[in-house]
Design an enzyme around this catalytic site. Sequence first.
Site, PDB file in Angstrom:
ATOM      1  N   PRO A  12     -62.251 116.349  68.210  1.00  0.00           N
ATOM      2  CA  PRO A  12     -61.488 116.368  69.450  1.00  0.00           C
ATOM      3  C   PRO A  12     -61.387 115.024  70.174  1.00  0.00           C
ATOM      4  CG  PRO A  12     -63.611 117.469  69.720  1.00  0.00           C
ATOM      5  CD  PRO A  12     -63.420 117.237  68.250  1.00  0.00           C
ATOM      6  N   ASN A  13     -60.244 114.819  70.744  1.00  0.00           N
ATOM      7  CA  ASN A  13     -59.902 113.648  71.575  1.00  0.00           C
ATOM      8  C   ASN A  13     -59.664 112.366  70.775  1.00  0.00           C
ATOM      9  OD1 ASN A  13     -60.087 114.988  74.192  1.00  0.00           O
ATOM     10  ND2 ASN A  13     -62.280 115.113  73.766  1.00  0.00           N
ATOM     11  N   ARG A  20     -57.742 105.741  74.812  1.00  0.00           N
ATOM     12  CA  ARG A  20     -58.904 106.458  75.347  1.00  0.00           C
ATOM     13  C   ARG A  20     -60.092 105.506  75.489  1.00  0.00           C
ATOM     14  NH1 ARG A  20     -62.908 110.300  71.840  1.00  0.00           N
ATOM     15  NH2 ARG A  20     -64.213 110.941  73.586  1.00  0.00           N
ATOM     16  N   TYR A  25     -64.167 102.624  72.695  1.00  0.00           N
ATOM     17  CA  TYR A  25     -63.642 102.983  71.374  1.00  0.00           C
ATOM     18  C   TYR A  25     -62.666 101.956  70.797  1.00  0.00           C
ATOM     19  CZ  TYR A  25     -65.800 107.407  72.606  1.00  0.00           C
ATOM     20  OH  TYR A  25     -66.712 108.374  72.967  1.00  0.00           O
ATOM     21  N   ASN A  75     -65.909 112.910  61.720  1.00  0.00           N
ATOM     22  CA  ASN A  75     -66.335 112.490  63.046  1.00  0.00           C
ATOM     23  C   ASN A  75     -66.155 113.720  63.935  1.00  0.00           C
ATOM     24  OD1 ASN A  75     -66.785 111.489  65.569  1.00  0.00           O
ATOM     25  ND2 ASN A  75     -65.419 109.731  65.388  1.00  0.00           N
ATOM     26  N   ALA A  78     -67.275 115.076  70.223  1.00  0.00           N
ATOM     27  CA  ALA A  78     -68.229 115.718  71.148  1.00  0.00           C
ATOM     28  C   ALA A  78     -68.960 116.903  70.509  1.00  0.00           C
ATOM     29  CB  ALA A  78     -67.506 116.161  72.416  1.00  0.00           C
ATOM     30  N   GLU A  99     -71.367 111.822  58.203  1.00  0.00           N
ATOM     31  CA  GLU A  99     -70.919 111.827  59.604  1.00  0.00           C
ATOM     32  C   GLU A  99     -70.677 110.389  60.061  1.00  0.00           C
ATOM     33  OE1 GLU A  99     -72.863 114.498  62.410  1.00  0.00           O
ATOM     34  OE2 GLU A  99     -73.242 112.783  63.708  1.00  0.00           O
ATOM     35  N   HIS A 101     -69.294 107.778  63.438  1.00  0.00           N
ATOM     36  CA  HIS A 101     -68.937 107.594  64.844  1.00  0.00           C
ATOM     37  C   HIS A 101     -68.459 106.172  65.067  1.00  0.00           C
ATOM     38  CE1 HIS A 101     -70.623 111.438  65.938  1.00  0.00           C
ATOM     39  NE2 HIS A 101     -71.647 111.144  65.153  1.00  0.00           N
ATOM     40  N   ARG A 108     -75.932 105.051  73.915  1.00  0.00           N
ATOM     41  CA  ARG A 108     -75.132 105.509  75.050  1.00  0.00           C
ATOM     42  C   ARG A 108     -75.911 106.513  75.904  1.00  0.00           C
ATOM     43  NH1 ARG A 108     -69.429 107.232  72.933  1.00  0.00           N
ATOM     44  NH2 ARG A 108     -69.094 107.310  75.195  1.00  0.00           N
TER      45      ARG A 108
END
Length: 149
Positions: A12-13, A20, A25, A75, A78, A99, A101, A108
């Site tokens: 998502p996103n 964004r 990012y 990825n 969230a 996975e 990111h 973070r």
Amino acid sequence: MPMEKYIVIHGPNLNLLGTREPEIYGNVTLDQINKMLYQEAKKFDIELEIYQSNFEGEIIDTIHKNRECAGIVINPAAYTHYSIAILDAIKGVTAPVVEVHLSNIHQREEFREKSVTAKGCIGQISGFGAFSYILGLKAIMNHTRNIQY
Ligand code: DQA
């Protein structure tokens, strides 16, 4: 021999990449990342399918649909931090999963440090921006082909 098929799933996103939170990012768009990935796939002579979804169930269905592919780069965005349903999907298929990111999730907010989904993965790559995806694809290819370096 049939071409090995690999899958990339953006959660998502990530469709908003480019605009964004660029300070986190970067400015690279999802289309640009996908182009890089297709170029890489050509280099290594593999078949590549790329998906993006903002819906947990759709991500799970995509994992199920590709349960026997040569490898999955995901990825979960969230969902990384709380989706036991995606973890179970990853664990439930034979395809190996890596996975990735864009940001370094360990650097973070505290709630991002924990990855629920990585528990089902071969490994995790985090913090290299768009290049995390390229590293992820190479990592899963090496794993599938049993290359040790
Ligand atoms: C992300 C990190 C997640 O914490 C966040 O929710 C994202 C993107 C990354 O690629 O850095 O959406 O997965």
